[in-house]
Design a protein around this motif. Sequence first.
Motif, PDB file in Angstrom:
ATOM      1  N   LEU A 129       0.839  -1.212   0.168  1.00 54.03           N
ATOM      2  CA  LEU A 129      -0.031   0.187  -0.061  1.00 54.03           C
ATOM      3  C   LEU A 129       0.780   1.110  -0.023  1.00 54.03           C
ATOM      4  CD1 LEU A 129      -2.885   1.169   0.168  1.00 54.03           C
ATOM      5  CD2 LEU A 129      -2.557   1.184   2.710  1.00 54.03           C
ATOM      6  N   GLY A 130       1.785   1.317   0.794  1.00 51.18           N
ATOM      7  CA  GLY A 130       2.764   2.406   0.754  1.00 51.18           C
ATOM      8  C   GLY A 130       3.415   2.432  -0.531  1.00 51.18           C
ATOM      9  N   TYR A 131       3.986   1.620  -1.124  1.00 54.45           N
ATOM     10  CA  TYR A 131       4.615   1.745  -2.347  1.00 54.45           C
ATOM     11  C   TYR A 131       3.558   2.310  -3.631  1.00 54.45           C
ATOM     12  CZ  TYR A 131       6.638   0.694  -6.885  1.00 54.45           C
ATOM     13  OH  TYR A 131       7.192   0.805  -7.955  1.00 54.45           O
ATOM     14  N   GLY A 132       2.516   1.590  -3.310  1.00 54.67           N
ATOM     15  CA  GLY A 132       1.432   2.163  -4.441  1.00 54.67           C
ATOM     16  C   GLY A 132       1.199   3.342  -4.437  1.00 54.67           C
ATOM     17  N   LEU A 133       1.406   4.542  -3.167  1.00 52.61           N
ATOM     18  CA  LEU A 133       1.030   5.675  -2.906  1.00 52.61           C
ATOM     19  C   LEU A 133       2.006   6.426  -4.057  1.00 52.61           C
ATOM     20  CD1 LEU A 133       0.652   6.095   0.720  1.00 52.61           C
ATOM     21  CD2 LEU A 133      -0.804   5.931  -0.926  1.00 52.61           C
ATOM     22  N   SER A 134       3.156   5.855  -4.394  1.00 51.65           N
ATOM     23  CA  SER A 134       3.964   6.477  -5.779  1.00 51.65           C
ATOM     24  C   SER A 134       3.397   6.716  -6.713  1.00 51.65           C
ATOM     25  CB  SER A 134       5.166   5.659  -5.641  1.00 51.65           C
ATOM     26  OG  SER A 134       4.901   4.521  -6.422  1.00 51.65           O
ATOM     27  N   GLY A 135       2.189   5.910  -6.998  1.00 53.11           N
ATOM     28  CA  GLY A 135       1.688   6.266  -8.101  1.00 53.11           C
ATOM     29  C   GLY A 135       0.806   7.686  -8.271  1.00 53.11           C
ATOM     30  N   VAL A 193      13.830  14.210  -3.317  1.00 54.27           N
ATOM     31  CA  VAL A 193      13.264  15.079  -4.184  1.00 54.27           C
ATOM     32  C   VAL A 193      11.864  15.673  -3.694  1.00 54.27           C
ATOM     33  CG1 VAL A 193      12.031  13.471  -5.583  1.00 54.27           C
ATOM     34  CG2 VAL A 193      13.195  15.421  -6.864  1.00 54.27           C
ATOM     35  N   ALA A 194      11.631  15.309  -2.628  1.00 54.29           N
ATOM     36  CA  ALA A 194      10.240  15.422  -2.323  1.00 54.29           C
ATOM     37  C   ALA A 194       9.931  16.908  -2.116  1.00 54.29           C
ATOM     38  CB  ALA A 194       9.834  14.709  -0.926  1.00 54.29           C
ATOM     39  N   LEU A 195      10.634  17.734  -1.311  1.00 55.04           N
ATOM     40  CA  LEU A 195      10.206  19.320  -1.038  1.00 55.04           C
ATOM     41  C   LEU A 195      10.591  19.976  -2.411  1.00 55.04           C
ATOM     42  CD1 LEU A 195      11.387  20.203   2.408  1.00 55.04           C
ATOM     43  CD2 LEU A 195       9.103  20.470   1.497  1.00 55.04           C
ATOM     44  N   LEU A 213      -2.605  22.489  -2.881  1.00 55.49           N
ATOM     45  CA  LEU A 213      -3.285  21.328  -2.235  1.00 55.49           C
ATOM     46  C   LEU A 213      -2.785  19.866  -2.609  1.00 55.49           C
ATOM     47  CD1 LEU A 213      -5.754  20.860  -0.306  1.00 55.49           C
ATOM     48  CD2 LEU A 213      -7.183  21.228  -2.084  1.00 55.49           C
ATOM     49  N   TYR A 214      -2.908  19.610  -3.931  1.00 56.86           N
ATOM     50  CA  TYR A 214      -2.690  18.426  -4.713  1.00 56.86           C
ATOM     51  C   TYR A 214      -1.301  18.031  -3.833  1.00 56.86           C
ATOM     52  CZ  TYR A 214      -6.488  19.447  -7.782  1.00 56.86           C
ATOM     53  OH  TYR A 214      -7.782  19.478  -8.458  1.00 56.86           O
ATOM     54  N   MET A 215      -0.280  18.913  -3.726  1.00 55.02           N
ATOM     55  CA  MET A 215       1.059  18.575  -3.882  1.00 55.02           C
ATOM     56  C   MET A 215       1.087  18.354  -2.331  1.00 55.02           C
ATOM     57  SD  MET A 215       2.332  18.034  -6.478  1.00 55.02           S
ATOM     58  CE  MET A 215       4.280  17.926  -5.969  1.00 55.02           C
ATOM     59  N   ALA A 252       0.510  14.839  -2.052  1.00 48.39           N
ATOM     60  CA  ALA A 252       1.784  13.841  -2.329  1.00 48.39           C
ATOM     61  C   ALA A 252       3.133  13.919  -1.409  1.00 48.39           C
ATOM     62  CB  ALA A 252       2.414  14.540  -3.739  1.00 48.39           C
ATOM     63  N   LEU A 253       3.233  15.185  -0.817  1.00 50.41           N
ATOM     64  CA  LEU A 253       4.332  15.104   0.141  1.00 50.41           C
ATOM     65  C   LEU A 253       4.162  14.258   1.334  1.00 50.41           C
ATOM     66  CD1 LEU A 253       5.305  18.751   1.081  1.00 50.41           C
ATOM     67  CD2 LEU A 253       6.739  16.981   0.135  1.00 50.41           C
ATOM     68  N   LEU A 254       2.916  14.147   1.810  1.00 43.59           N
ATOM     69  CA  LEU A 254       2.570  13.202   2.876  1.00 43.59           C
ATOM     70  C   LEU A 254       2.699  11.655   2.174  1.00 43.59           C
ATOM     71  CD1 LEU A 254       1.216  12.429   5.395  1.00 43.59           C
ATOM     72  CD2 LEU A 254      -1.036  12.691   4.451  1.00 43.59           C
ATOM     73  N   PHE A 255       2.056  11.323   1.114  1.00 47.44           N
ATOM     74  CA  PHE A 255       2.300  10.205   0.294  1.00 47.44           C
ATOM     75  C   PHE A 255       3.748   9.701   0.246  1.00 47.44           C
ATOM     76  CE2 PHE A 255      -2.288   9.811  -1.605  1.00 47.44           C
ATOM     77  CZ  PHE A 255      -2.843   9.751  -0.243  1.00 47.44           C
ATOM     78  N   ILE A 256       4.528  10.856  -0.210  1.00 44.95           N
ATOM     79  CA  ILE A 256       6.101  10.242  -0.470  1.00 44.95           C
ATOM     80  C   ILE A 256       6.693  10.060   0.963  1.00 44.95           C
ATOM     81  CG2 ILE A 256       8.278  11.326  -0.681  1.00 44.95           C
ATOM     82  CD1 ILE A 256       6.976  12.992  -2.871  1.00 44.95           C
ATOM     83  N   PHE A 257       6.342  10.532   2.213  1.00 44.49           N
ATOM     84  CA  PHE A 257       6.775  10.362   3.396  1.00 44.49           C
ATOM     85  C   PHE A 257       6.339   8.746   3.799  1.00 44.49           C
ATOM     86  CE2 PHE A 257       6.589  10.003   8.056  1.00 44.49           C
ATOM     87  CZ  PHE A 257       7.755  10.573   8.364  1.00 44.49           C
ATOM     88  N   ILE A 258       5.164   8.751   3.702  1.00 51.43           N
ATOM     89  CA  ILE A 258       4.544   7.359   4.029  1.00 51.43           C
ATOM     90  C   ILE A 258       5.158   6.066   3.161  1.00 51.43           C
ATOM     91  CG2 ILE A 258       2.682   5.789   3.998  1.00 51.43           C
ATOM     92  CD1 ILE A 258       0.895   8.298   4.333  1.00 51.43           C
ATOM     93  N   LEU A 259       5.349   6.531   1.629  1.00 51.47           N
ATOM     94  CA  LEU A 259       6.136   5.600   0.787  1.00 51.47           C
ATOM     95  C   LEU A 259       7.627   5.356   1.315  1.00 51.47           C
ATOM     96  CD1 LEU A 259       7.371   4.400  -1.774  1.00 51.47           C
ATOM     97  CD2 LEU A 259       7.300   6.639  -2.808  1.00 51.47           C
ATOM     98  N   TRP A 260       8.391   6.186   1.849  1.00 47.26           N
ATOM     99  CA  TRP A 260       9.554   6.053   2.206  1.00 47.26           C
ATOM    100  C   TRP A 260       9.744   5.551   3.832  1.00 47.26           C
ATOM    101  CZ3 TRP A 260      12.230   9.079   6.754  1.00 47.26           C
ATOM    102  CH2 TRP A 260      13.581   8.844   6.665  1.00 47.26           C
ATOM    103  N   ARG A 261       8.883   5.414   4.663  1.00 45.40           N
ATOM    104  CA  ARG A 261       8.858   4.832   5.752  1.00 45.40           C
ATOM    105  C   ARG A 261       8.437   3.501   5.533  1.00 45.40           C
ATOM    106  NH1 ARG A 261      11.372   5.920  10.146  1.00 45.40           N
ATOM    107  NH2 ARG A 261       9.706   4.906  11.196  1.00 45.40           N
TER     108      ARG A 261
END
Length: 472
Positions: A19-25, A93-95, A196-198, A201-210
């Motif tokens: 699920l965390g990896y899928g957020l990269s989509g 690259v997130a920020l 707002l969209y991004m 995305a920032l939150l999702f990148i952090f979840i992906l990373w963790r």
Amino acid sequence: MEQIKTNSPNEKLPFKVKLGYGLSGYCSFIAWTAFSYYGLYFFTDVVGISAAFAGAMISLGTLWDAITDPIVGSISDNIKSPKGRRRPLIIGVALPFFFIAVLLFTNWGFSETVSKVYFVIIVLLYYTAQTVLDISASALGSEMTLDYDERASLATYKNYFGLCATVAISPTLVLVAYFGGWFKNSDYGWSMTIALYMLVALLFIFILWRTTKGYERHRGDESSKFSPKDIAELLKTKPARIVMLIFGIAIFSNTINYAVQVYYYTNYIGLTEGQIATVTLVFGVVSVAMAWVTDRLMQGLSKKAAWVIAVGLEGIVLIVMVGMIIQPGASIGMVYALAILMSLGNAAVYQVPWAMIPDCVDVHELKTGKRIDGVVFGIVAFVQKASGAIGAALLGTILTFIGYSDAAVQSAETLSGLKNVYGFLVGGLYIIAVLIVFAYPLSKARHDRVVEAIQERASGKEVDASEFKDLF
């Protein structure tokens, strides 16, 4: 130092990891989708840049994007970090990606000349950041598991959230108006909407990373330096050649498909803008659901079978319904049926090739002894973007050829041309991509043997290359 897991060939990944990896989509697609839909309009109608220059600027960005894909892939292949090869790039690259995406939709009120220079720079920075995130995340998925079905599952999760990003941007113009009224400046509405969209995305990148912590199979201390010879060696492997060919044809077809829809719906069917928006939303929502159907087909049958069924259905539907059945002024119910029947193919066009690519990486490793996930994903991404750019460039020529004009009413010949392009050309290309995939030689059992042979060679055993001559 993070503990890097050594995955067994049949290891199953935990749900939270997939699920965390899928957020990269979502992270990869949200800004790209918004820019694809609204970038040209923003440049011309909000900033005031000429359409010709804005189009050239976007084309330059697309070309830059395609060129940098293999380069970024090679860089990620050769990072030596205790935290892995891909995850440092993803979090790093997130920020920058957040701020660049917001700046991409920010009108500072500069003169036209200054605006042109500013947006050329921002467009190039945007495509660079997009490439770093997308290629790194895609290559990470290849390294997280060696299991044939688990890779299909990872591709499904990523594609699911990528399709969700397409649905997420549907209220863009409403949000722009809302935030514009809030700030009493319509231009700020664009910046706030993308912000707002991004933020999501920032939150999702952090979840992906963790959640993917410790799941990079390679530490990055192997020798994976890229050379042009790697491209030649990759093209010598049959699975990679076929995947790149079917993906290139399908993306070329998809580009024309998406772009010609509005002309077909408006002029041939006679739908209003509101009706077109509703049809597009239904198409996107059903495509999200079809991502899971595609996954079931890949795991229950095979990746090749999933492609044949899904893309073949879309091709047949377009040829039969658009090319032969639907007449000018048809009911919107018929259009909804068309959109729903095409949605399985729409999901599979991206999902299946991205699930096949990691298997192609394994075949290349067996042949050469080098594992270059990032480079391979970069090369395939180059094929994808080049095919899309060619399709977009040719569409204008096609419309001119069939006599399309900006007149309120098109001629009968032009309407017939729109039907033939959408039905027979687009549908026919999908069928060609289906016919080609029958030569794809990798099944689950065949792939398992490839992984087994790689491990045998790593343990010092001799591997008979003639056993794999059908792949090389």
